[in-house]
Design a protein around this motif. Structure first.
Motif, PDB file in Angstrom:
ATOM      1  N   ARG A 140       0.814  -1.213   0.000  1.00  0.00           N
ATOM      2  CA  ARG A 140       0.000   0.000   0.000  1.00  0.00           C
ATOM      3  C   ARG A 140       0.850   1.266   0.000  1.00  0.00           C
ATOM      4  O   ARG A 140       0.438   2.300  -0.519  1.00  0.00           O
ATOM      5  N   ASN A 141       2.082   1.176   0.545  1.00  0.00           N
ATOM      6  CA  ASN A 141       2.957   2.352   0.535  1.00  0.00           C
ATOM      7  C   ASN A 141       3.808   2.430  -0.729  1.00  0.00           C
ATOM      8  O   ASN A 141       4.602   3.367  -0.894  1.00  0.00           O
ATOM      9  N   GLY A 142       3.680   1.434  -1.620  1.00  0.00           N
ATOM     10  CA  GLY A 142       4.383   1.460  -2.899  1.00  0.00           C
ATOM     11  C   GLY A 142       5.852   1.096  -2.850  1.00  0.00           C
ATOM     12  O   GLY A 142       6.546   1.180  -3.863  1.00  0.00           O
ATOM     13  N   GLN A 143       6.334   0.655  -1.688  1.00  0.00           N
ATOM     14  CA  GLN A 143       7.762   0.393  -1.532  1.00  0.00           C
ATOM     15  C   GLN A 143       8.167  -1.025  -1.928  1.00  0.00           C
ATOM     16  O   GLN A 143       9.356  -1.328  -1.989  1.00  0.00           O
ATOM     17  N   ARG A 144       7.193  -1.886  -2.185  1.00  0.00           N
ATOM     18  CA  ARG A 144       7.538  -3.267  -2.531  1.00  0.00           C
ATOM     19  C   ARG A 144       6.591  -3.786  -3.603  1.00  0.00           C
ATOM     20  O   ARG A 144       5.371  -3.615  -3.509  1.00  0.00           O
ATOM     21  N   VAL A 145       7.170  -4.415  -4.606  1.00  0.00           N
ATOM     22  CA  VAL A 145       6.411  -5.007  -5.699  1.00  0.00           C
ATOM     23  C   VAL A 145       6.857  -6.455  -5.859  1.00  0.00           C
ATOM     24  O   VAL A 145       8.060  -6.746  -5.867  1.00  0.00           O
ATOM     25  N   ALA A 146       5.902  -7.351  -5.977  1.00  0.00           N
ATOM     26  CA  ALA A 146       6.217  -8.769  -6.178  1.00  0.00           C
ATOM     27  C   ALA A 146       5.229  -9.346  -7.193  1.00  0.00           C
ATOM     28  O   ALA A 146       4.096  -8.875  -7.313  1.00  0.00           O
ATOM     29  N   TYR A 147       5.696 -10.372  -7.915  1.00  0.00           N
ATOM     30  CA  TYR A 147       4.806 -10.991  -8.884  1.00  0.00           C
ATOM     31  C   TYR A 147       5.190 -12.451  -9.119  1.00  0.00           C
ATOM     32  O   TYR A 147       6.321 -12.872  -8.850  1.00  0.00           O
ATOM     33  N   VAL A 148       4.214 -13.208  -9.604  1.00  0.00           N
ATOM     34  CA  VAL A 148       4.394 -14.613  -9.955  1.00  0.00           C
ATOM     35  C   VAL A 148       4.527 -14.699 -11.467  1.00  0.00           C
ATOM     36  O   VAL A 148       3.648 -14.252 -12.204  1.00  0.00           O
ATOM     37  N   GLU A 149       5.639 -15.280 -11.927  1.00  0.00           N
ATOM     38  CA  GLU A 149       5.896 -15.354 -13.357  1.00  0.00           C
ATOM     39  C   GLU A 149       6.083 -16.801 -13.797  1.00  0.00           C
ATOM     40  O   GLU A 149       6.870 -17.546 -13.209  1.00  0.00           O
ATOM     41  N   ALA A 150       5.345 -17.184 -14.828  1.00  0.00           N
ATOM     42  CA  ALA A 150       5.506 -18.502 -15.446  1.00  0.00           C
ATOM     43  C   ALA A 150       6.475 -18.378 -16.616  1.00  0.00           C
ATOM     44  O   ALA A 150       6.229 -17.611 -17.547  1.00  0.00           O
ATOM     45  N   ILE A 151       7.586 -19.102 -16.538  1.00  0.00           N
ATOM     46  CA  ILE A 151       8.605 -19.076 -17.583  1.00  0.00           C
ATOM     47  C   ILE A 151       8.384 -20.254 -18.531  1.00  0.00           C
ATOM     48  O   ILE A 151       8.306 -21.402 -18.084  1.00  0.00           O
ATOM     49  N   ASP A 152       8.299 -19.965 -19.827  1.00  0.00           N
ATOM     50  CA  ASP A 152       8.063 -21.004 -20.841  1.00  0.00           C
ATOM     51  C   ASP A 152       6.909 -21.912 -20.409  1.00  0.00           C
ATOM     52  O   ASP A 152       7.069 -23.134 -20.308  1.00  0.00           O
ATOM     53  N   PRO A 200      13.178 -21.829  -8.685  1.00  0.00           N
ATOM     54  CA  PRO A 200      12.054 -22.278  -9.519  1.00  0.00           C
ATOM     55  C   PRO A 200      11.107 -23.197  -8.750  1.00  0.00           C
ATOM     56  O   PRO A 200      11.531 -24.017  -7.936  1.00  0.00           O
ATOM     57  N   TYR A 201       9.833 -23.037  -8.991  1.00  0.00           N
ATOM     58  CA  TYR A 201       8.797 -23.881  -8.398  1.00  0.00           C
ATOM     59  C   TYR A 201       7.884 -24.406  -9.502  1.00  0.00           C
ATOM     60  O   TYR A 201       7.927 -23.948 -10.649  1.00  0.00           O
ATOM     61  N   LYS A 202       7.031 -25.341  -9.105  1.00  0.00           N
ATOM     62  CA  LYS A 202       6.054 -25.877 -10.055  1.00  0.00           C
ATOM     63  C   LYS A 202       4.819 -24.995 -10.160  1.00  0.00           C
ATOM     64  O   LYS A 202       4.205 -24.892 -11.231  1.00  0.00           O
ATOM     65  N   ALA A 203       4.431 -24.383  -9.042  1.00  0.00           N
ATOM     66  CA  ALA A 203       3.214 -23.583  -9.049  1.00  0.00           C
ATOM     67  C   ALA A 203       3.213 -22.623  -7.872  1.00  0.00           C
ATOM     68  O   ALA A 203       3.914 -22.832  -6.872  1.00  0.00           O
ATOM     69  N   CYS A 204       2.417 -21.578  -7.988  1.00  0.00           N
ATOM     70  CA  CYS A 204       2.196 -20.621  -6.901  1.00  0.00           C
ATOM     71  C   CYS A 204       0.911 -19.868  -7.220  1.00  0.00           C
ATOM     72  O   CYS A 204       0.823 -19.225  -8.269  1.00  0.00           O
ATOM     73  N   ASP A 205      -0.080 -19.980  -6.339  1.00  0.00           N
ATOM     74  CA  ASP A 205      -1.339 -19.289  -6.605  1.00  0.00           C
ATOM     75  C   ASP A 205      -1.742 -18.344  -5.478  1.00  0.00           C
ATOM     76  O   ASP A 205      -2.857 -17.821  -5.476  1.00  0.00           O
ATOM     77  N   THR A 206      -0.841 -18.127  -4.505  1.00  0.00           N
ATOM     78  CA  THR A 206      -1.107 -17.181  -3.423  1.00  0.00           C
ATOM     79  C   THR A 206       0.108 -16.292  -3.226  1.00  0.00           C
ATOM     80  O   THR A 206       1.219 -16.783  -3.042  1.00  0.00           O
ATOM     81  N   LEU A 207      -0.099 -14.992  -3.274  1.00  0.00           N
ATOM     82  CA  LEU A 207       0.981 -14.025  -3.082  1.00  0.00           C
ATOM     83  C   LEU A 207       0.414 -12.826  -2.328  1.00  0.00           C
ATOM     84  O   LEU A 207      -0.545 -12.200  -2.778  1.00  0.00           O
ATOM     85  N   LEU A 208       1.025 -12.500  -1.177  1.00  0.00           N
ATOM     86  CA  LEU A 208       0.539 -11.405  -0.338  1.00  0.00           C
ATOM     87  C   LEU A 208       1.696 -10.506   0.080  1.00  0.00           C
ATOM     88  O   LEU A 208       2.811 -10.982   0.292  1.00  0.00           O
ATOM     89  N   ILE A 209       1.428  -9.210   0.192  1.00  0.00           N
ATOM     90  CA  ILE A 209       2.399  -8.242   0.703  1.00  0.00           C
ATOM     91  C   ILE A 209       1.732  -7.473   1.836  1.00  0.00           C
ATOM     92  O   ILE A 209       0.582  -7.030   1.707  1.00  0.00           O
ATOM     93  N   SER A 210       2.453  -7.307   2.946  1.00  0.00           N
ATOM     94  CA  SER A 210       1.903  -6.537   4.063  1.00  0.00           C
ATOM     95  C   SER A 210       1.766  -5.067   3.648  1.00  0.00           C
ATOM     96  O   SER A 210       2.486  -4.597   2.764  1.00  0.00           O
ATOM     97  N   PRO A 211       0.828  -4.326   4.267  1.00  0.00           N
ATOM     98  CA  PRO A 211       0.620  -2.923   3.877  1.00  0.00           C
ATOM     99  C   PRO A 211       1.885  -2.067   3.959  1.00  0.00           C
ATOM    100  O   PRO A 211       2.074  -1.159   3.144  1.00  0.00           O
ATOM    101  N   ASP A 212       2.775  -2.357   4.944  1.00  0.00           N
ATOM    102  CA  ASP A 212       4.001  -1.557   5.087  1.00  0.00           C
ATOM    103  C   ASP A 212       5.133  -2.046   4.195  1.00  0.00           C
ATOM    104  O   ASP A 212       6.226  -1.462   4.178  1.00  0.00           O
ATOM    105  N   GLY A 213       4.893  -3.132   3.439  1.00  0.00           N
ATOM    106  CA  GLY A 213       5.885  -3.633   2.504  1.00  0.00           C
ATOM    107  C   GLY A 213       7.029  -4.409   3.132  1.00  0.00           C
ATOM    108  O   GLY A 213       7.969  -4.796   2.440  1.00  0.00           O
TER     109      GLY A 213
END
Length: 218
Positions: free
Chosen positions: A153-165, A184-197
């Protein structure tokens, strides 16, 4: 906006056709769709993707727009400022104060292969994250797809799940946290960031089963 002030909506105006300058710029569709913000028309485009995105404080508004209804490219428009044109755009997020933004942009890697005198188009798409107007470094050697994008929420942290090939033999998942990819992992369907990053949590599936990962530690 979250508090109802300001007010914005998408409107279609009467088309006057294309001006010579618009034709020279490569536009092929009338630019007659705009956002009306507190009663004032903003810049006109051929298309605008809804819904509009407001920052939590209501001071910033963002959306995706195109200059051509079919294939003119999609660009993010944040507080009236246009970004670069991409094949597609999605998952636009902003910090509470609207000073930070990020979105997923799709690019095209053009490639042709000639075999036996026959040329085939084997171009493919890959995704990048555009944070505050700048692209994160991306591997364009294989297709990729960004499935989840989060910003604190403070914009200080960005994260994402990326599928390669994702459809290929080497397909795998990585979680990118402030530009640093995970194992590397097989799957990830949950990603959370705390409001303070300060904390990033995700649930990933690897060869040994599922893991809860907090700030990169399984």
């Amino acid at each position: 906006s979250p508090d109802g002030n300001p007010l914005a909506y998408v409107a279609t105006t009467a088309s006057q056709g294309l001006t010579p300058l618009e034709v020279q710029a490569g536009k092929t569709a009338p630019q007659n769709v705009c956002v009306v913000l507190d009663g004032v028309e903003q810049k006109h485009f051929a298309t605008i993707v809804q819904p509009l995105i407001f920052s939590q404080d209501g001071k910033s508004v963002a959306y995706f727009a195109g200059i051509d209804q079919l294939n003119g490219g999609t660009r993010a428009v944040i507080d009236g400022q246009e970004g670069h044109a991409y094949v597609a755009g999605q998952q636009l997020v902003m910090s509470d104060d609207g000073r930070h933004s990020a979105y997923v942009a799709t690019k095209l890697f053009p490639e042709k292969v000639t075999e036996g005198g026959i040329t085939r188009d084997v171009s493919y798409r890959y995704d990048v994250v555009v944070e505050n107007g700048k692209e994160d470094p991306a591997d364009d050697s294989v297709p990729s797809q960004i499935r989840i994008l989060r910003m604190s929420r403070n914009g200080q942290r960005v994260a994402y799940v990326e599928a390669i090939d994702p459809a290929g033999p080497s397909g795998h998942i990585v979680i990118v946290d402030n530009g640093k990819p995970s194992h590397p992992y097989k799957a990830c369907d949950t990603l959370l960031i705390s409001p303070d990053g300060k904390t990033v949590l995700y649930i990933a599936i690897g060869a040994q089963g599922g893991f809860i990962v907090v700030n990169g530690q399984e």
